[in-house]
Motif scaffolding. Structure first.
Motif, PDB file in Angstrom:
ATOM      1  N   ASN A 129       1.091 -10.975   3.883  1.00  0.00           N
ATOM      2  CA  ASN A 129      -0.085 -11.409   4.638  1.00  0.00           C
ATOM      3  C   ASN A 129      -1.356 -10.772   4.077  1.00  0.00           C
ATOM      4  OD1 ASN A 129       1.491 -12.956   6.322  1.00  0.00           O
ATOM      5  ND2 ASN A 129       1.584 -11.433   7.954  1.00  0.00           N
ATOM      6  N   ARG A 130      -1.262  -9.495   3.694  1.00  0.00           N
ATOM      7  CA  ARG A 130      -2.444  -8.812   3.142  1.00  0.00           C
ATOM      8  C   ARG A 130      -2.882  -9.456   1.831  1.00  0.00           C
ATOM      9  NH1 ARG A 130      -3.267  -5.010  -0.579  1.00  0.00           N
ATOM     10  NH2 ARG A 130      -1.037  -4.726  -0.903  1.00  0.00           N
ATOM     11  N   ALA A 156      -6.354 -11.513   1.016  1.00  0.00           N
ATOM     12  CA  ALA A 156      -7.223 -11.120  -0.091  1.00  0.00           C
ATOM     13  C   ALA A 156      -7.529 -12.314  -0.992  1.00  0.00           C
ATOM     14  CB  ALA A 156      -6.566 -10.007  -0.901  1.00  0.00           C
ATOM     15  N   THR A 164       0.848  -1.184   0.000  1.00  0.00           N
ATOM     16  CA  THR A 164       0.000   0.000   0.000  1.00  0.00           C
ATOM     17  C   THR A 164       0.895   1.251   0.000  1.00  0.00           C
ATOM     18  OG1 THR A 164      -0.055   0.094   2.419  1.00  0.00           O
ATOM     19  CG2 THR A 164      -1.777  -1.206   1.319  1.00  0.00           C
ATOM     20  N   GLU A 200       3.986  -7.855   6.125  1.00  0.00           N
ATOM     21  CA  GLU A 200       2.650  -7.246   6.141  1.00  0.00           C
ATOM     22  C   GLU A 200       2.014  -7.291   4.755  1.00  0.00           C
ATOM     23  OE1 GLU A 200       2.593  -3.355   7.796  1.00  0.00           O
ATOM     24  OE2 GLU A 200       3.339  -3.988   9.759  1.00  0.00           O
ATOM     25  N   THR A 201       2.798  -7.009   3.726  1.00  0.00           N
ATOM     26  CA  THR A 201       2.270  -7.016   2.354  1.00  0.00           C
ATOM     27  C   THR A 201       1.895  -8.422   1.925  1.00  0.00           C
ATOM     28  OG1 THR A 201       3.645  -5.104   1.785  1.00  0.00           O
ATOM     29  CG2 THR A 201       2.788  -6.413  -0.033  1.00  0.00           C
TER      30      THR A 201
END
Length: 231
Positions: A165-166, A170, A142, A162-163
């Motif tokens: 896992n996101r 999704a 993000t 974090e990226t």
């Protein structure tokens, strides 16, 4: 290559008081090599002319190295600027590979993994694996995470985790929605089987599924708005 120019007004005031100590550097056809902050400072002052030093360059790689050398010693590169630097180095290596294939240059072949490690080392990523992580972040993170990296608030590893896992969340959500949609379709077919003629069943089910998807979308948007208000 620079994305964070910072302090243009301060630089402009210094140039106004003390003059331009170091001219910006351009190619013979006035393509900027180094000194974009100084150029922007002149524009901030409303000046239409700026002193330049014209430098002959041998090729794209030479021009890239000049820009890197000029900038790195003045202000540490941000994360996103360093990735851009590495991508340009990769472009240089691809051009070299094309020249090798065409037989224009007597250049030794290099395995792709070795090229990746060379680029990572020159751009300051330490290893090819770290560079791969950085590219993954730039392509999928993000804007907030990129900004935190540029500001040095979080580490590359944390941003990568974090990226990743996101994205995985999704994907799972999309798979669950697809599975639920298929179950809903089967349930609708069962409900309408005896109530609607066979030749109209498919259209009726499709219309019902579409209505369900619209209602779900509206519900999700409402929940997102509620979450934003709470934040």
């Amino acid at each position: 290559m620079r994305k964070d120019f910072g302090g243009i007004e301060e630089l402009a005031r210094d140039i106004e008081q003390n003059g331009l100590i170091n001219p910006i550097v351009v190619t013979p056809d006035y393509q900027l090599i180094a000194g974009e902050r100084r150029l922007r400072a002149h524009q901030f002052l409303g000046r239409s002319e700026v002193m330049v030093r014209v430098m002959e360059i041998k090729d794209f790689e030479h021009q890239l190295q000049l820009e890197i050398s000029e900038n790195e010693h003045r202000k540490e590169f941000t994360f996103s600027e360093r990735v851009e630097w590495a991508r340009r180095l990769e472009e240089v290596e691809r051009l070299k590979a094309k020249e090798r294939m065409a037989g224009k240059e007597n250049l030794p072949d290099q395995p792709s993994g070795q090229v990746r490690d060379i680029v990572a080392d020159q751009a300051g990523f330490g290893s090819g694996k770290q560079y791969d992580k950085a590219k993954f972040i730039m392509e999928n993170a993000t804007p907030e995470i990129i900004q935190q990296l540029d500001e040095g608030v979080i580490s590359t590893h944390k941003a990568f985790v974090e990226t990743k896992n996101r994205l995985e969340a999704a994907v799972r959500e999309a798979e669950e929605r697809a599975e639920q949609a298929e179950l809903d379709k089967l349930e609708l077919q069962r409900q309408y089987k005896d109530a609607i003629p066979a030749d109209q069943l498919e259209d009726a089910v499709s219309a019902a599924v579409e209505r369900h998807e619209e209602e779900t979308t509206v519900f999700i948007r409402q929940k997102e708005k509620e979450a934003e208000v709470q934040l």
